[in-house]
Design a protein around this motif. Sequence first.
Motif: not given
Length: 837
Positions: A266-277, A286-303
């Motif tokens: 989906d269009f909301m998925e990006r690498v979830d990392t803390d970068i400088s403004n 900036g961080p690229p778009t990605s897939f979102g991997l969810y386990r039991d409905g909780n996001r655990i990683a960007a792929l």
Amino acid sequence: MNAESRTSPAPATRPAAAPERWAKLAPLFLVSMAAVGYEIALARYFAVAQWSEYGYWVISIVMVGFALSGVVLALARDRAARHGKVLLSVLPVLLVAAAALGFHWTVTNPFNPLQLQNPATWQGQVGNIALYYACLLPVFFLAGAYIGLSFILNADRIGRTYGFDLLGAGCGAMLALGLMLVLHPFQLVPALLVPLAAAAFFAPWRRGAMVAAALLALLGGEALLRLGPQPDFNDFKAIYAPLHVPDAQVVAERRTPRGHYLLLDDFMERVDTDISNNAGLLGLPGPPTSFGLYRDGNRIAALPRPEGAETGYAPSALDALPYLLRPEARVLLAGASGGFRARGALTLGAADVTVLEPEPVLRGALTEGFGPSPALPPDPRLTISGESPLAVARRAARSGRRFDVIDLSADFLDAAEANASALSAEAIAAYWNALAPDGVLSLPVSIRDFPVYALRLLATVRAGLLAVGVADPAAQVAVYRSAWSVRVLVSRSGWDAARLEALRRFADERSFDIVYHPGFDADAARDHLYNDLPAVSFESGQVTSEGPADAIADEAVAVLQARDTPSAEAFNLRPVTLDRPAFYAVLRLDQLGTLLKRLEILPQQEIGALVNLAVLAQALVIALLVLLVPLLGRVKAPRAVMARAIVYFPCLGLGFLFLEIVLIERASFWLNDRTSGFALVLTGMLVFSGLGSMLAGRFGADPRRGMYLATGVVLAWGAALLLGLEPLILGTLDLPWAARAALVLLLVAPGSVALGLPFPLGLARAGGMGGLLPWAWALNGAFSVVSTPLANLLAREAGFDVIILTGILLYALAAATFPIARNTALAANAERRPVTP
């Protein structure tokens, strides 16, 4: 001689043939198997649809149902025994219907945890919690009634009966875990209706009619669960919003006992990392778009998407500094963050990266890909392992082949429950020993919920460094942060002028704030803050700072020097250890009033402690009510027997689960996997305890000898756990997984066999006294309700060793209160009446 043989003609006194005895207990095996499988399926439902912390309610409902069934059987023991064949025939049919209806009503319950934490809406949610009990209690009441009635009708062979119960429970755990490989978590309950219905094929009364009724109930239940309202993620789960944006789609799915994994595009998925403004000013993307991997409905990683893992943003990330301090580093990286952190380390100039990804699905995504997300491209500089950071660090220290940078990814702790030990004091000591002379350790902590987590990490770092002989831990530490995250760096060689200048330059270029370094002036730093972090009183909820502030910097020096701080008065800042590994456990439960007042701001990870408190309070009320049952006058036994039973059976209910819970936690750390640790210990203890209970008949002539023998084994086993378990685990962490799994079973077996003896030996003593046997069953169930939340709270506050010690002392107390000789009790019980099942 049992009640049946005393009231039947002589031929009936001859023991039944072995196949007949086994056939009589086969339905008990099936009911126990289905009940435990249903319990696990419900826990999975809560983990996926709600939050896993609310799965504690399932354990409570199960044991309350069992306890209430024992109370009813104690009050109506003779009547239940007289109609035993009819009840054993009808109960499986009722169980199928109750299980289907209970899950259907559970799915339609509008419970919302976020509203439970809102002062304006919590009252309605308490009513919804009560609805969960109303939906599910009948299932476990009926299951408990079936098991308790089986004990009454087989009072002369309690050991074998209890053995079938435990073996069925163990097989139920294995069945539920096996079904998770092929079924969606929401489809487990329909599958587990089948063994319940199968119990009707052994009905001792009107078998044909009961089989037909059970099949009808099964068909009706399956139709209701498959055609009625379907379970779904609640709208507060992390997956809910992205799953419902336009054009969102699930592009891959995996079902395992560890969890239900969905790969979301989906269009909301990006690498979830803390970068400088300032990334744009630095000329970095900036961080690229990605897939979102969810386990039991909780996001655990960007792929990564098929075009690959672009990591040009890495120099602007909060975690980049160690790589600039140690160019061309040999790196130990815990957590690949879907591959982005592994590639990012190479982008930052690392010469060699050992990537640790213990979470099996995440590791498989790195090596084999996951759906359309590709595997990491082969690179001779990258090595991927499933070992734990503690195991690799200890091996590196022994071998002398050390690392220049040891780096934990920000999402590593939350990627798997078994990763919790990575931020323990023992782990930090191991990392120190595995660092090269100029090496740097980099540890993350999120401050999105509570800034105080950063202070607890500093306290843990101090404890770890003191453990390896560092005289002044504060001299080795530097801390910096963004608005959302903190990085704690530990330098093996300390912080000279050149490294401090590099730290200042890195932070200034990226608008990060320095929190602490040797010689740091927190007052002067306030004039140059990029990210204001005012101090807030937890008790009042009011900001206490005036002007620019950094609440972490205000207390960092005091924490590193073990001095009192304002946060220590409101929160638990004790170091995290292997004995108390819960990092997200800073709430002080002795300040319950304040916690309830601030309920709406508590992090989700902290809610489990309050749920345990609520379940414990309810469990104590239930236990008290069960203790008062004899006052109703329906339990016929001498006072001496009653007094001993009041201590004996609760001690067994508490002690068994205390030891089981600790072993599950320890095995999860040992195997570096929560699911396999849970499966091996739960199944192993149930099966070996079942085998032990079948030995109870060998002590029929002298049951006290059996009790003392079992207690002696439990005490010796428990002492071995206290003295040797942690050294054994640490010494074998780098063995192959199969070898460690075998060690878990070898460790569990002898103690579990012994744990299986006391309960049937005690029940056998109570078997001939009116109402005492089912009341003993109720006592055991009621205090089993108490044991789970109490053990969780004790582990949080006092540690696992205290629970082990308490567990073995409870068995010692049980041995001291073992019921008096059965013949004496029966002679004293003039009101006993024979019953015929």
